[in-house]
Design a protein around this motif. Structure first.
Motif, PDB file in Angstrom:
ATOM      1  N   TYR A 231     -29.283  91.226   5.111  1.00 23.47           N
ATOM      2  CA  TYR A 231     -30.481  90.484   4.677  1.00 23.47           C
ATOM      3  C   TYR A 231     -30.568  89.099   5.342  1.00 23.47           C
ATOM      4  N   ASN A 232     -29.859  88.943   6.460  1.00 23.82           N
ATOM      5  CA  ASN A 232     -29.872  87.665   7.201  1.00 23.82           C
ATOM      6  C   ASN A 232     -29.501  86.476   6.327  1.00 23.82           C
ATOM      7  N   CYS A 233     -28.544  86.707   5.460  1.00 22.02           N
ATOM      8  CA  CYS A 233     -28.090  85.662   4.555  1.00 22.02           C
ATOM      9  C   CYS A 233     -26.624  85.362   4.842  1.00 22.02           C
ATOM     10  N   LEU A 234     -26.248  84.115   4.773  1.00 22.25           N
ATOM     11  CA  LEU A 234     -24.848  83.737   4.934  1.00 22.25           C
ATOM     12  C   LEU A 234     -24.162  83.784   3.565  1.00 22.25           C
ATOM     13  N   LEU A 235     -22.870  84.109   3.573  1.00 23.39           N
ATOM     14  CA  LEU A 235     -22.107  84.195   2.319  1.00 23.39           C
ATOM     15  C   LEU A 235     -21.132  83.025   2.231  1.00 23.39           C
ATOM     16  N   LEU A 236     -21.278  82.238   1.160  1.00 27.08           N
ATOM     17  CA  LEU A 236     -20.404  81.088   0.880  1.00 27.08           C
ATOM     18  C   LEU A 236     -19.559  81.417  -0.348  1.00 27.08           C
ATOM     19  N   VAL A 237     -18.243  81.286  -0.211  1.00 26.67           N
ATOM     20  CA  VAL A 237     -17.354  81.648  -1.321  1.00 26.67           C
ATOM     21  C   VAL A 237     -16.457  80.466  -1.694  1.00 26.67           C
ATOM     22  N   ASP A 238     -16.379  80.198  -2.998  1.00 24.63           N
ATOM     23  CA  ASP A 238     -15.452  79.219  -3.571  1.00 24.63           C
ATOM     24  C   ASP A 238     -14.170  79.957  -3.924  1.00 24.63           C
ATOM     25  N   SER A 239     -13.062  79.558  -3.311  1.00 26.59           N
ATOM     26  CA  SER A 239     -11.774  80.184  -3.639  1.00 26.59           C
ATOM     27  C   SER A 239     -10.790  79.132  -4.153  1.00 26.59           C
ATOM     28  N   VAL A 240     -11.313  78.071  -4.767  1.00 30.01           N
ATOM     29  CA  VAL A 240     -10.442  76.968  -5.192  1.00 30.01           C
ATOM     30  C   VAL A 240      -9.329  77.474  -6.109  1.00 30.01           C
ATOM     31  N   ALA A 241      -9.688  78.275  -7.096  1.00 26.04           N
ATOM     32  CA  ALA A 241      -8.708  78.671  -8.113  1.00 26.04           C
ATOM     33  C   ALA A 241      -8.026  79.995  -7.797  1.00 26.04           C
ATOM     34  N   SER A 242      -8.357  80.586  -6.667  1.00 24.84           N
ATOM     35  CA  SER A 242      -7.819  81.927  -6.377  1.00 24.84           C
ATOM     36  C   SER A 242      -6.991  81.984  -5.106  1.00 24.84           C
ATOM     37  N   LEU A 243      -7.224  81.064  -4.163  1.00 25.36           N
ATOM     38  CA  LEU A 243      -6.586  81.162  -2.850  1.00 25.36           C
ATOM     39  C   LEU A 243      -5.073  81.231  -2.956  1.00 25.36           C
ATOM     40  N   CYS A 244      -4.498  82.157  -2.237  1.00 30.29           N
ATOM     41  CA  CYS A 244      -3.046  82.407  -2.175  1.00 30.29           C
ATOM     42  C   CYS A 244      -2.528  83.056  -3.458  1.00 30.29           C
ATOM     43  N   GLN A 252     -12.495  89.760   7.746  1.00 34.55           N
ATOM     44  CA  GLN A 252     -12.721  91.182   7.445  1.00 34.55           C
ATOM     45  C   GLN A 252     -13.771  91.361   6.359  1.00 34.55           C
ATOM     46  N   GLN A 253     -13.877  90.400   5.458  1.00 34.80           N
ATOM     47  CA  GLN A 253     -14.860  90.525   4.382  1.00 34.80           C
ATOM     48  C   GLN A 253     -16.199  89.873   4.726  1.00 34.80           C
ATOM     49  N   GLY A 254     -16.308  89.376   5.951  1.00 31.82           N
ATOM     50  CA  GLY A 254     -17.599  88.821   6.393  1.00 31.82           C
ATOM     51  C   GLY A 254     -18.038  87.588   5.614  1.00 31.82           C
ATOM     52  N   ILE A 255     -17.073  86.760   5.210  1.00 29.86           N
ATOM     53  CA  ILE A 255     -17.412  85.518   4.512  1.00 29.86           C
ATOM     54  C   ILE A 255     -17.757  84.459   5.560  1.00 29.86           C
ATOM     55  N   ASP A 256     -18.884  83.785   5.396  1.00 32.52           N
ATOM     56  CA  ASP A 256     -19.341  82.841   6.420  1.00 32.52           C
ATOM     57  C   ASP A 256     -18.844  81.424   6.198  1.00 32.52           C
ATOM     58  N   VAL A 257     -18.737  81.025   4.934  1.00 36.98           N
ATOM     59  CA  VAL A 257     -18.164  79.716   4.623  1.00 36.98           C
ATOM     60  C   VAL A 257     -17.213  79.911   3.453  1.00 36.98           C
ATOM     61  N   LEU A 258     -15.998  79.443   3.621  1.00 30.98           N
ATOM     62  CA  LEU A 258     -14.992  79.589   2.571  1.00 30.98           C
ATOM     63  C   LEU A 258     -14.341  78.230   2.371  1.00 30.98           C
ATOM     64  N   TYR A 259     -14.179  77.846   1.111  1.00 28.17           N
ATOM     65  CA  TYR A 259     -13.455  76.596   0.857  1.00 28.17           C
ATOM     66  C   TYR A 259     -12.498  76.792  -0.295  1.00 28.17           C
ATOM     67  N   SER A 260     -11.518  75.877  -0.352  1.00 26.78           N
ATOM     68  CA  SER A 260     -10.550  75.921  -1.441  1.00 26.78           C
ATOM     69  C   SER A 260      -9.983  74.520  -1.654  1.00 26.78           C
ATOM     70  N   GLY A 261      -9.149  74.380  -2.672  1.00 25.66           N
ATOM     71  CA  GLY A 261      -8.572  73.078  -3.008  1.00 25.66           C
ATOM     72  C   GLY A 261      -7.083  73.046  -2.736  1.00 25.66           C
ATOM     73  N   SER A 262      -6.533  71.861  -2.843  1.00 18.62           N
ATOM     74  CA  SER A 262      -5.107  71.658  -2.547  1.00 18.62           C
ATOM     75  C   SER A 262      -4.244  71.728  -3.796  1.00 18.62           C
ATOM     76  N   GLN A 263      -4.851  71.540  -4.974  1.00 15.54           N
ATOM     77  CA  GLN A 263      -4.078  71.261  -6.187  1.00 15.54           C
ATOM     78  C   GLN A 263      -3.875  72.474  -7.092  1.00 15.54           C
ATOM     79  N   LYS A 264      -4.103  73.664  -6.549  1.00 18.07           N
ATOM     80  CA  LYS A 264      -3.959  74.872  -7.370  1.00 18.07           C
ATOM     81  C   LYS A 264      -2.701  75.609  -6.897  1.00 18.07           C
TER      82      LYS A 264
END
Lengths: 447, 447
Positions: A231-244, A252-264
């Motif tokens: 649908y010509n849409c970019l996917l932005l995912v918050d992984s602050v509380a889940s990363l690692c 592989q999952q086609g995520i266009d913007v991914l961010y996370s935090g340092s303190q989790k």
């Protein structure tokens, strides 16, 4: 030393005399605060809330190191300012900030370059535009939205907890046309629901939270990037509380913007965050018609100081050097442990926690086991209790932090986080013991 | 422990089995980076550039402390979440985030409250809206402009170096009508010049830099606030490179918004900054027609989590807890030393530096002694030399950082900073010896 200087001041000439006159015209009207004369004392607590978590020992050591300059050769692969090749006493130069290849590698870590590689590893991405933001997770969210969205852009937001609320709020501030998909906390988004919304609103960007720490929901991500791209849409995912703590595969999952935090799970202090942009997302940024509202978070500038654009690095802002030491060490710890081992550790220790909580007669807030976060667990507040009593009891009697809900989940849940080095069976046993005692003592039915 | 968990996993039930299936469908395509397997090594350098400076010993110790929660009782004067007064085992509560008075003071520092008081002291202000920003000095500049300016507001900017350039850039991004007053680096603004510009442009805000670290100019401030107020203009001052090194009296000088950084005279790591708003400025913020573009820097939210609005504190973002330990210790050091002693120390040691530089035959870039910053000194690059050769020589042979120019002063100057605990005669002697040798070795006339 100071007294000696004061004695010498009479000889220091007209400059000091001029300054002294300026000073004499005014007086201090605000006195040194007495509160600052007390010594700093930091207690030892077990942080089993949704983050921040305790610092890993190696991260603690890094945080106690002395400053270096934010553009020194330990920060990235360039030893010197400029390309001053004419000085007979100076070693060969790498030019105006360009990489100088493997000869400098032998000198030790290049902290910013190491961090970039570490983020690529934990995000499972080869995106060149990968870097750390000089601010918390919220700052990374703003970096994503400020750079991707332009005024008028349709923006689809999954609002099933506080993070979606915040994304929608920021989208509105910068003039995007925000389409929130509101769900009660504890729910997630299916591919079918999203396809309908994508077809209806034709957004340029979809926001989803992988680890909804306010509700404890794990949002599935397989197939979501592909759907967005249809649908010509970019996917932005918050992984602050889940990363690692649970698998994510940005490329592989086609995520266009991914961010996370340092303190989790990373067990670093709060104050830095991780972000990466796919080529599609980068293209949206580099073909904007308007400048992002923030200079501090302008990705073209940040791409430059993080060495992502192949150009000589130019001063942008002073990066939080010591926090970057810590973040580098956090990423080194994950590289040594291995991502899959970290995922497995969180999954297994959190499953053990879930079993023990159920053993106390408590109900997990997220009903479907497949949708429970392996990092932050939400527990329904039991009948006959005020969540505040339980949280305070556990803190006062055991020096353990657990928390109540946040935003839409406030009053509904207790939250227990097992993050990084805190994710051990021993810590589960400690918090279960504390909870057991709190449940015995804090019942309001006794009153 | 991990191996034991792996053995136990078969017994952990359907939740783990479900997770394991998800994981099996994909493989890691990005390997752990080898660069992260090297140990972190931070060299010992004397940082005599325009900042960051070396950390004070007590600040170093603070940076090595363990995490606590960003809303724990050591952060501000409230011991517990909520007001759970019903639990028979719990001590009396302070209510939903309200101050609980002097009884908790005995427990030790309240870090955020202490920081607020420390900023009020170093700024010499009684403004209630005083707090630390979770980002570098540029972030504080954005916090000021995002909150004060609305689209279409006329904004007058003194551009006599890089900081004014940056302020003008940010003003344009958020749609203000920016009127830059451009001057060559090394110059300052007189009251008369400003009065003409105020009358012409009728700005809502004027930006001036007290310590123009890119050129070494000290902008006078007496009378400037009064002048602005006669024209219904607010005065915003950048004191990043000057705070605690030279007098500033926010209230007495009628400064409406003042900000500074942590990594200069305060000898803290970069990553936090200081800001305060007068009642006039606060009124402009609280009567805005539009929300600020940034949620992270929205002053109404920040005022709340910093306890400036008298309301119960609500989660906004996770503050950089460890960086706040450091900032608190920096402010405590200044409170113990006394502001006037700190000003005198910088004035006298820098005057000593100026004398020694002139003794080497070097020319100070700022001609008028009264306009020379007592923190960062700019030296004209001597004829026959490339500034890069000198900077690199001093770093390579003496482990001392000095720098070249920045922005408009690039190529024109060398810059030497004597900031906080680095402002000693011993350090002046060290850098003079290094410069003397560099001048002997780096002349291009020999080639």
């Amino acid at each position: 030393m100071f007294r000696a200087l004061a004695r010498a001041s009479a000889t220091l000439g007209p400059q000091v005399a001029g300054w002294a006159r300026t000073m004499a015209t005014r007086q201090l009207l605000v006195a040194p605060p007495e509160a600052l004369l007390r010594p700093l004392f930091i207690p030892n607590r077990l942080l089993l809330g949704p983050g921040p978590s305790n610092l890993a020992p190696r991260v603690l050591v890094a945080g106690g190191q002395q400053m270096i300059g934010h553009m020194h050769k330990e920060m990235f692969q360039v030893g010197h300012v400029g390309g001053g090749s004419g000085c007979p006493e100076c070693p060969p130069q790498g030019g105006e900030g360009r990489s100088v290849g493997s000869d400098l590698r032998a000198l030790g870590p290049q902290i910013m370059d190491d961090i970039k590689q570490g983020i690529q590893y934990v995000f499972q991405t080869k995106n060149p535009l990968t870097l750390a933001i000089s601010g918390s997770g919220h700052c990374a969210l703003e970096a994503a939205l400020f750079n991707i969205l332009e005024p008028g852009d349709p923006f689809l937001v999954g609002v099933n907890g506080i993070w979606g609320q915040r994304a929608a709020d920021i989208g509105e501030r910068i003039g995007a046309r925000v389409h929130p998909m509101i769900k009660d906390p504890g729910n997630h988004y299916t591919l079918q629901e999203l396809e309908e919304a994508l077809a209806q609103h034709k957004p340029v960007l979809l926001f989803l939270t992988q680890g909804e720490s306010s509700s404890g929901v794990l949002q599935p991500l397989d197939g979501y990037g592909e759907l967005c791209h249809r649908y010509n849409c970019l996917l932005l995912v918050d992984s602050v509380a889940s990363l690692c703590g649970t698998p994510i595969y940005m490329d592989q999952q086609g995520i266009d913007v991914l961010y996370s935090g340092s303190q989790k799970v990373l067990n670093s202090p709060p104050g830095t965050s991780l972000i990466s942009f796919s080529d599609k997302a980068k293209n949206k940024i580099y073909t904007r018609k308007t400048k992002p509202v923030s200079f501090y978070l302008d990705m073209k500038w940040l791409a430059n100081i993080w060495g992502c654009d192949g150009k000589p690095r130019i001063y942008h802002h002073t990066t939080p050097v010591v926090s970057l030491y810590s973040l580098r060490e956090s990423l080194a710890l994950i590289a040594e442990q291995g991502l899959e081992n970290s995922w497995r550790q969180h999954r297994e220790v959190t499953a053990y926690l879930h079993g023990r909580l159920q053993g106390l007669g408590l109900q997990l807030f997220v009903k479907d086991p497949a949708l429970r976060l392996p990092t932050v667990t939400s527990v329904a507040v039991p009948a006959g209790y005020d969540w505040r009593d339980i949280v305070n009891y556990v803190m006062d009697h055991f020096d353990i932090e657990i928390t109540g809900g946040l935003g839409p989940s406030m009053g509904k849940v207790l939250r227990i986080g097992l993050l990084g080095c805190n994710a051990t069976r021993e810590n589960v046993d400690r918090v279960i013991q504390a909870l057991q005692e709190a449940l015995q003592r804090c019942s309001r039915n006794k009153l």
